[in-house]
Design a protein around this motif. Structure first.
Motif, PDB file in Angstrom:
ATOM      1  N   GLY A   1       0.595  -1.306  -0.114  1.00  0.00           N
ATOM      2  CA  GLY A   1       0.034   0.043  -0.279  1.00  0.00           C
ATOM      3  C   GLY A   1       0.899   1.300  -0.035  1.00  0.00           C
ATOM      4  O   GLY A   1       0.350   2.449   0.588  1.00  0.00           O
ATOM      5  N   CYS A   2       2.218   1.151  -0.360  1.00  0.00           N
ATOM      6  CA  CYS A   2       3.085   2.472  -0.309  1.00  0.00           C
ATOM      7  C   CYS A   2       3.084   2.832  -1.783  1.00  0.00           C
ATOM      8  O   CYS A   2       3.492   2.458  -2.947  1.00  0.00           O
ATOM      9  CB  CYS A   2       4.300   2.066   0.056  1.00  0.00           C
ATOM     10  SG  CYS A   2       5.447   3.333   0.306  1.00  0.00           S
ATOM     11  N   LYS A   3       2.246   3.961  -2.010  1.00  0.00           N
ATOM     12  CA  LYS A   3       2.193   4.419  -3.458  1.00  0.00           C
ATOM     13  C   LYS A   3       3.614   5.114  -3.901  1.00  0.00           C
ATOM     14  O   LYS A   3       4.288   5.835  -3.273  1.00  0.00           O
ATOM     15  CB  LYS A   3       1.163   5.536  -3.499  1.00  0.00           C
ATOM     16  CG  LYS A   3      -0.293   5.095  -3.177  1.00  0.00           C
ATOM     17  CD  LYS A   3      -1.264   6.155  -3.194  1.00  0.00           C
ATOM     18  CE  LYS A   3      -2.754   5.553  -2.706  1.00  0.00           C
ATOM     19  NZ  LYS A   3      -3.723   6.802  -2.931  1.00  0.00           N
ATOM     20  N   PRO A   4       3.771   4.898  -5.136  1.00  0.00           N
ATOM     21  CA  PRO A   4       5.053   5.250  -5.737  1.00  0.00           C
ATOM     22  C   PRO A   4       4.999   6.771  -6.031  1.00  0.00           C
ATOM     23  O   PRO A   4       3.903   7.395  -6.291  1.00  0.00           O
ATOM     24  CB  PRO A   4       5.012   4.292  -7.218  1.00  0.00           C
ATOM     25  CG  PRO A   4       4.227   3.309  -6.868  1.00  0.00           C
ATOM     26  CD  PRO A   4       3.125   3.594  -6.021  1.00  0.00           C
ATOM     27  N   THR A   5       6.113   7.313  -5.981  1.00  0.00           N
ATOM     28  CA  THR A   5       6.102   8.788  -6.289  1.00  0.00           C
ATOM     29  C   THR A   5       6.821   9.081  -7.575  1.00  0.00           C
ATOM     30  O   THR A   5       7.111   8.115  -8.310  1.00  0.00           O
ATOM     31  CB  THR A   5       7.042   9.490  -4.913  1.00  0.00           C
ATOM     32  OG1 THR A   5       8.368   8.967  -5.112  1.00  0.00           O
ATOM     33  CG2 THR A   5       6.378   9.118  -3.567  1.00  0.00           C
ATOM     34  N   LEU A   6       6.783  10.375  -7.765  1.00  0.00           N
ATOM     35  CA  LEU A   6       7.665  10.583  -8.952  1.00  0.00           C
ATOM     36  C   LEU A   6       9.028  10.430  -8.942  1.00  0.00           C
ATOM     37  O   LEU A   6       9.457   9.510 -10.113  1.00  0.00           O
ATOM     38  CB  LEU A   6       7.684  12.419  -9.169  1.00  0.00           C
ATOM     39  CG  LEU A   6       8.349  12.817 -10.395  1.00  0.00           C
ATOM     40  CD1 LEU A   6       7.994  12.621 -11.785  1.00  0.00           C
ATOM     41  CD2 LEU A   6       8.363  14.401 -10.105  1.00  0.00           C
TER      42      LEU A   6
END
Length: 455
Positions: A293-298
């Motif tokens: 559930g850790c959303k990727p960043t730019l």
């Protein structure tokens, strides 16, 4: 009754008498006969010697206007003196900013050690420390910062963190470590913030053993509870050392201590494993990050896109860019530069130009790296017309491609008889600030001269 003509003659006579009296009054009162009446000397003279003529009056009026328009030298000097205050009258921060002598700069700080305006101004300290470190006067840096630690503000952790950071910017990691260890002597409590600041300074200086030592001392000696930043600093340090297994173990230790890895942890590890060619582990970390559930960043997307570009899988990288938009993440200049470079490397020049045009429509403007990539590969493709337009646009924004790229462009323009375009590029090159070296300018000029000679 007097007739109208007689009245006119009488008025003319009175006017003549009045003019004679006025003229006599304007003459000198003193003369060869001071005892006589002032009017009698020239009573019968048609015009006295010093009679003010109309031309003389006009000249006097003109000279008066000229004098009023020009300030007197004394007033000008006084005004100039008033506009330029003496150095002692300037505000303290202005004097510190303008001072270039290291000794006098140090004296300003020493004399105003208790000045709250200076003590609380971190920008003044950062600028002064940078200049003293540039002059290799670390002794003066130490004098200034050690003096600050003895102030009442030295009991605030945030104030001490600033001193630790300044020691780091001055290239004095040993002093930063000593400052952290002596915080208790000044009545200042420690927390994860000061520990993380110290570890960051030590890691940048590549004092890796000291980083691990501080990490161990924090909980044991000072009772500091480690946080995500503490563990991420260690993970990044181990990745920089090439100790990828140890970095992964640090993440597992982080989990055992009840600290959840975040997107920075996963991105740092992915970048390291991709860099060392371990694609399976990198992909596994990407999937693990999303599974938890850790959303990727730019930054996460850019790491993965960079890996795909190196593997010449540019179409997959382009598809990943579309997924970024679907996830609500806007690609930045780094993303577009990677994709454009990837398509050029694959020989898909038209697709690279399409991506370059599409980024404008999506509100992302090219930076100097994108201009460099475009001009470089367009010259290799011998598309010198488009390369010229982009290079000119870049130079007008004060972004200059590399010397080798400019050489290729000038040679290409001369080869296709675009002398005028080559001269435009040369004019922009000569107007660059800071200027190119004499040898580089000579190379550019030789390209233009040889191109003309060959034809």
């Amino acid at each position: 009754m007097l007739s109208l003509g007689a009245i006119r003659k009488l008025c003319a006579a009175f006017d003549a008498v009045a003019l004679t009296v006025i003229a006599a009054g304007l003459s000198r009162a003193s003369g060869p006969h001071p005892g006589r009446h002032p009017f009698s000397a020239h009573a019968h003279s048609p015009q006295p010697a010093d009679f003010p003529t109309i031309a003389a009056c006009r000249a006097a009026i003109s000279a008066s206007k000229t004098r009023r328009g020009q300030p007197s030298p004394s007033k000008s000097a006084a005004t100039a003196t008033a506009k330029v205050p003496a150095p002692a009258e300037l505000p303290l921060l202005v004097r510190i900013k303008q001072e270039r002598d290291p000794e006098r700069l140090y004296e300003l700080f020493r004399a105003n050690a208790d000045n709250r305006l200076l003590v609380e101004n971190r920008f003044a300290f950062e600028d002064a420390v940078a200049r003293l470190a540039g002059a290799r006067r670390n002794d003066l840096v130490e004098e200034i910062l050690e003096q600050q630690k003895a102030l009442p503000q030295g009991r605030r952790e945030g104030f001490v963190i600033r001193i630790i950071g300044l020691y780091g910017k001055a290239g004095m990691p040993g002093h930063a470590l000593r400052t952290f260890r002596e915080m208790g002597m000044h009545g200042c409590s420690r927390s994860a913030k000061s520990l993380n600041a110290t570890m960051k300074v030590l890691a940048r200086a590549r004092w890796f053993d000291e980083v691990l030592q501080v990490l161990q001392e924090g909980p044991e000696e000072y009772g500091v509870e480690l946080d995500k930043i503490s563990y991420n600093t260690v993970v990044k340090m181990l990745c920089d050392m090439g100790e990828l297994r140890e970095a992964y173990r640090a993440m597992k230790e982080m989990e055992r201590e009840g600290v959840e890895p975040d997107v920075v942890t996963y991105t740092t590890l992915m970048a390291a494993f991709y860099k060392h060619g371990q694609r399976e582990v990198g992909d596994g970390l990407w999937n693990l990050m999303r599974l938890r559930g850790c959303k990727p960043t730019l930054a996460s997307y850019n790491v993965r896109i960079q890996f795909l570009i190196k593997r010449r899988r540019c179409w997959q990288a382009n598809e990943l860019v579309r997924k970024m938009y679907a996830a609500g993440i806007r690609p930045d200049e780094i993303t577009y530069n990677l994709v454009i470079k990837g398509f050029f490397m694959m020989g898909e020049h038209e697709m690279a130009k399409t991506v370059f045009g599409a980024m404008h429509g999506r509100g992302c403007k090219p930076n100097c790296q994108i201009y460099q990539t475009m001009v470089h590969y367009l010259c290799e493709r011998r598309d010198f017309d488009l390369a010229f337009r982009l290079c000119k646009d870049s130079m007008e924004k004060n972004w200059f491609p590399s010397v080798g790229t400019i050489n290729k462009l000038l040679k290409g323009l001369m080869a296709i008889s675009k002398d005028r375009n080559a001269r435009e590029i040369m004019n922009l090159v000569t107007g660059r600030k800071p200027s190119y070296s004499d040898d580089e300018l000579m190379i550019f000029k030789d390209i233009l001269s040889h191109g003309k000679t060959r034809r």
